[in-house]
Design an enzyme around this catalytic site. Structure first.
Site, PDB file in Angstrom:
ATOM      1  N   GLU A  51     -38.495  51.347  11.228  1.00 48.16           N
ATOM      2  CA  GLU A  51     -38.782  52.775  11.226  1.00 48.16           C
ATOM      3  C   GLU A  51     -37.963  53.397  10.114  1.00 48.16           C
ATOM      4  OE1 GLU A  51     -39.520  53.442  15.993  1.00 48.16           O
ATOM      5  OE2 GLU A  51     -38.148  54.767  14.935  1.00 48.16           O
ATOM      6  N   GLU A  62     -32.684  65.304  16.993  1.00 43.46           N
ATOM      7  CA  GLU A  62     -31.689  64.293  16.636  1.00 43.46           C
ATOM      8  C   GLU A  62     -30.298  64.683  17.100  1.00 43.46           C
ATOM      9  OE1 GLU A  62     -33.300  61.851  15.603  1.00 43.46           O
ATOM     10  OE2 GLU A  62     -35.056  62.784  14.679  1.00 43.46           O
TER      11      GLU A  62
END
Lengths: 277, 407
Positions: A51, A62
Site C-alpha cells: 500500500e 491517521e
C-alpha cells in the site's frame, strides 16, 4: 494487468495456505529517492502487496505516525503525479507485486478522476483505497477506475453492520480492507478475538479476501491476524522506523526493510505454527 | 441539475436526501464514521418533525439564550455613511456573546435525545467552544474542545472562559494550529470514541446533515430579523449582509430571505493581507471546489489538491473552506460574496465602537467594513440589514496589539 495482479496474488497465497503481508509506506517519505529504495526493497523483504500512501495535508483518519509521514512527504514536495512516477519506476523492476494507492479524495479530484485512472493504470497501480470516499460518494470515481481496470478497494469497520456491508460490497473488487479498531491508524491495538468473527462476516458478505489493518504493530500481532484473515496490513509501525532512522542518522531504507521482513516472516509462519501444534 | 444562470425556485428543497446543495455537500467521511453520520441524519429528521423538541428548544432560546435578539437602527453609522438606513441584528447580545449558542442549544438537546454522554467540538475564535462548554455545563455533560495552538494563544480569554465552564481545551499543534487543524483532531476523536461521543460542529459545514442542521438552528436569526424588519420598517430590506468563515451566521440570516427575490444577499469573506498576497481566508473568491472535512465545497488549495492554510486576523474566519450551501448560492448567483482585509476590519471595528457604542467581534467587523459602500450604493431610500453576530470583548488584546498598545 491491474485487478488481475491482485487476484493472482491472493489465489497463489491461498494455494500455499499463507496470509499476505501488506506493507504500507508513504510515497516521498522522507524523500522520493529514499522511498523508492524502500519500495523496491519491500518485495524481497516479504511484502506480498504494497500500500503506497500519497500525502494529503489533512489526513483525518491517521494517527500521529502517518500524519508525520505525510508532513515529511509534503516537505519533500511529493505530489500525486510524483507518486505515480514512483510506481512507474518500481514497475520497471517488479511486475508481480500489486500496488494499492491509499489516501484522500481531494488530490484525486484535483487530478481529475478520468485522467488519474488512466495514468494510474498505465503506471502500474492495481487498486486504490480512498479513506474519505464512502460508497455513497464513490460512483464518479468508481466509473473512472472501472474503465481503466483499477480496483476500488473498500473499507469496512467495526461500526459497519450487516445491512451496511451490502452497501459497502457494491462495486468493490480486489479485496476488502477491514479496519480492526474504531480509531485512527496506529493508535489502538487490534483485538484478535473480535477480528476473527468480523473477518468471517465480511468475507461472507463480499466474497473477497479480507485484509485487516489499523491496529497491528508487532510481529506477534501480525501473526495472530494472519491466522484468521487473508492479509495483515502494517503501516504506522513501518513509517515510525523512518522517523527513528532519521532521528538516529541511520540508513532509512535498511531500517524499514529489516522491520518489514520481521513482520513478513511472522505473517508467513503464522499458519505453519498453527498446523504444527 | 441546477443551471448556473437560473436559480431554483424552491430553496427549501435543498439539500436533497444525499445532503447535496447542487454539486456541493455530501458525506465524505471514513467508513467508521459513516454509520454514525447516517444515524445522526435520522435522529435529526425525527427531532425536526417533533413539536416537543421545538417546544423544548424554544423555551431555552427564550429564557437561557435571551432570544429574540433586538433589531437595531444604527443611526450614527447611517449618518456617517450617508446612504441607506443600516440595521444591526443584535446576535452579539445572546448569552455567551455570539450567534454560536443558537446552534449549540439545538445540537445539545439532540445529543441528549440520542443518548450521547460526551461532547466534543472544534473552535477557532473560541466563541463556538465557549457556547459548547456553556450548554455542556448547563446539561451536565463532559466536554472536550479542540482548538488550534495558534488560536489558543490569540484567544486566551475564551480559553479561560471554557475552563471556567468545566471544559477541557486541547491545543492542536498539527498544521498551522488553527480551525482546520482543530476540526481534523475533533474528527479523529470522534472516530476513536464512536459509542458515546457526539461531535457538536459549530459551522454550517461538515458531512450531511451538519450543514442543513446548523443552518436550521441558526435560521432563527433570519426568521426574527425578517419579522422585526417588517414591523419596524413595514418592508423587507434591500440588502442583507453577514461575514463568512464557515458561514453559519450568514446562512442563518440568509436562508429565511432566499425566496424574497428583491433582497440582495451579500457575504463578506476575510481577505487577510489581501487576496493577491495569498494570505487570506476567502475560499469563494480565491479557492476552487474540492473535498475536505466531510463535504464538497470551495477550498483554498494548491495545484496538487493540498489544502492551503488560511490567514485572517479574525480567528473565527480563519478557515480554508466554506459551508456547501454558500458554495451553491454563489454558483447559482443568489448570493454575492465580497471580502474585507484585516486592515479594513480593524478600521470598521473602531468606527463601530466609536459611533455606535458597540464593540463588534473582528468577524462581523469584516461585514461592517463593507456596509458603508453597500449603503451608499442603495441610497437614502434603501435599507441594509447586517448581522452583528458577535461582540468584541474577546478581541481587545488582538486589536490592542495591532494598535501598538499594551494592556
Amino acid at each position: 494487468m491491474t485487478k488481475a495482479r491482485i487476484d493472482a496474488r491472493f489465489t497463489a497465497l491461498k494455494a500455499q495456505n499463507r496470509a499476505a503481508f501488506i506493507a504500507y509506506i508513504m510515497a516521498g517519505d522522507p524523500d522520493l529517492e529514499q522511498s523508492f529504495e524502500i519500495l523496491s526493497g519491500l518485495p524481497a523483504a516479504g511484502a506480498d502487496l504494497i500500500e503506497l500512501g500519497f500525502p494529503f495535508s489533512d489526513p483525518m483518519a491517521e494517527g500521529v505516525p502517518i500524519q508525520k509521514a505525510a508532513l515529511r512527504s509534503l516537505a519533500a514536495r511529493t505530489t500525486l503525479h510524483k507518486t505515480l512516477d514512483l510506481v512507474r519506476r518500481f514497475r520497471t523492476g517488479d511486475q508481480a507485486t500489486p500496488i494499492i494507492l491509499m489516501g484522500y479524495l481531494n488530490p484525486l479530484m484535483t487530478y481529475g478522476f478520468e485522467a488519474f485512472a488512466t495514468d494510474a493504470a498505465e503506471a502500474g497501480v492495481d487498486g486504490c483505497i480512498i479513506v474519505d470516499c464512502p460508497p455513497e460518494e464513490a460512483d464518479p470515481l468508481a466509473d473512472a477506475l472501472d474503465a481503466s481496470g483499477v480496483a476500488l478497494i473498500r473499507l469496512t469497520a467495526p461500526t459497519t453492520d450487516d445491512a451496511r456491508l451490502k452497501v459497502v460490497a457494491r462495486r468493490t473488487s480486489g479485496f476488502v480492507y477491514y479496519v480492526s479498531v474504531a480509531g485512527v491508524t496506529g493508535a489502538k491495538s487490534a483485538d484478535v478475538g473480535s477480528v476473527a468473527p468480523a473477518v468471517v462476516r465480511v468475507r461472507a458478505a463480499t466474497g473477497l479476501p479480507v485484509a485487516v489493518g489499523f491496529g497491528i504493530k508487532t510481529p506477534e500481532g501480525a501473526a495472530a491476524v494472519a491466522r484468521v484473515a487473508d492479509a495483515a496490513v502494517v503501516g504506522s509501525a513501518l513509517v515510525e522506523e523512518i522517523a527513528f532512522a532519521l532521528a538516529a542518522h541511520e540508513g532509512v531504507a535498511s531500517k524499514v526493510l529489516v522491520k518489514a521482513s520481521r513482520l513478513a516472516d511472522a505473517v508467513h509462519a503464522a499458519r505453519l505454527a498453527d498446523s504444527a501444534v | 441539475m441546477v443551471n448556473a444562470t437560473s436559480p431554483p425556485n424552491n430553496w427549501d428543497s435543498y439539500p436533497d436526501s444525499n445532503g447535496r446543495f447542487g454539486d456541493y455537500g455530501g458525506r465524505y467521511v471514513a467508513e467508521t464514521l459513516m454509520p454514525l453520520v447516517l444515524d445522526l441524519d435520522q435522529a435529526y429528521a425525527a427531532a425536526k418533525a417533533d413539536p416537543a423538541f421545538h417546544a423544548e428548544l424554544g423555551g431555552y432560546m427564550t429564557h437561557y439564550v435571551g432570544r429574540p435578539s433586538p433589531l437595531y437602527f444604527a443611526e450614527r453609522l447611517t449618518q456617517y455613511f450617508g446612504g441607506a438606513r443600516i440595521y444591526f441584528k443584535r446576535d452579539e447580545l445572546n448569552h455567551t456573546g455570539a450567534h454560536k449558542i443558537n446552534n449549540c442549544m439545538g445540537q445539545i438537546l439532540l445529543a441528549m435525545r440520542m443518548g450521547k454522554t460526551r461532547i466534543i467540538a472544534e473552535t477557532g475564535a473560541g466563541q463556538h467552544g465557549v457556547a459548547t462548554a456553556t450548554v455542556c455545563a448547563r446539561f451536565g455533560l463532559p466536554c472536550v474542545v479542540y482548538m488550534g495552538a495558534t488560536d489558543v494563544e490569540r484567544q486566551k480569554p475564551n480559553v479561560f472562559r471554557m475552563n471556567l465552564l468545566g471544559a477541557e481545551v486541547r491545543p492542536v499543534t498539527s498544521g498551522a494550529g488553527t480551525l482546520k487543524d482543530a476540526m481534523n483532531e475533533a474528527m479523529r476523536d470522534w472516530v476513536t470514541n464512536v459509542e458515546d461521543t457526539y461531535y457538536l460542529i459549530g459551522t454550517a459545514a461538515g458531512p450531511h446533515p451538519y450543514p442543513a442542521m446548523v443552518r436550521d438552528f441558526q435560521s432563527v436569526i433570519g426568521i426574527e430579523a425578517r419579522a422585526q424588519m417588517l414591523e419596524m420598517e413595514g418592508r423587507l430590506p434591500d440588502a442583507v449582509v453577514a461575514c463568512i468563515g464557515g458561514g453559519s451566521n450568514a446562512i442563518g440570516l440568509f436562508h429565511p430571505f432566499l425566496a424574497d427575490e428583491s433582497v440582495r444577499l451579500i457575504g463578506v469573506e476575510a481577505a487577510g493581507h489581501g487576496i493577491p498576497t495569498g494570505a487570506h481566508a476567502a475560499s469563494l473568491t480565491g479557492g476552487r471546489p474540492g473535498v475536505l472535512h466531510g463535504n464538497k465545497t470551495y477550498l483554498l488549495q494548491d495545484d496538487d489538491g493540498q489544502i492551503i492554510d488560511a490567514h485572517s486576523i479574525s480567528a473565527g474566519l480563519d478557515y480554508p473552506g466554506i459551508g456547501p450551501e454558500h458554495a451553491f448560492l454563489h454558483d447559482v448567483g443568489r448570493a454575492t460574496y465580497v471580502s474585507s482585509t484585516d486592515e479594513e476590519a480593524l478600521d470598521a471595528f473602531r468606527l463601530c465602537a466609536e459611533l455606535e457604542g458597540i464593540i463588534p467581534a473582528l468577524e462581523p467587523a469584516h461585514a461592517v467594513a463593507r456596509v458603508g459602500e453597500i449603503a451608499r450604493e442603495l441610497g437614502p431610500d434603501g435599507i441594509v440589514l447586517m448581522n452583528m453576530c458577535g461582540r468584541g470583548d474577546k478581541d481587545i488584546f488582538t486589536v490592542a496589539e495591532h494598535l501598538g498598545r499594551r494592556l
